[in-house]
Design a protein around this motif. Structure first.
Motif: not given
Length: 69
Positions: A30-44, A49-59
């Motif tokens: 919800a905070q990043t605007g990414l799908r939950p499945s994308h976050i789950s795949n990253f965590l597992h 993550l793309s550089l843009a998604a990485l920046d969004r998660l950091l922010a």
């Protein structure tokens, strides 16, 4: 620090926050605007993550690269 090292350190920090109850996969999505499945795949480690998604998660988590270094 390489991009791969940064990526892994962020992944570990997100797991720590989830284990402490500070964050959830749904909250991160919800905070990043990414799908939950994308976050789950990253965590597992199934997907990076793309550089843009990485920046969004950091922010969203109010982190900087220095925090992870």
């Amino acid at each position: 620090m390489t991009f791969s090292q940064l990526h892994e350190r962020l992944r570990l920090e997100m797991w720590r926050r989830i284990q402490r109850g500070v964050a959830t996969g749904k909250l991160l999505a919800a905070q990043t605007g990414l799908r939950p499945s994308h976050i789950s795949n990253f965590l597992h480690r199934k997907q990076k993550l793309s550089l843009a998604a990485l920046d969004r998660l950091l922010a969203a988590q109010q982190l900087t690269i220095r925090d992870l270094a």
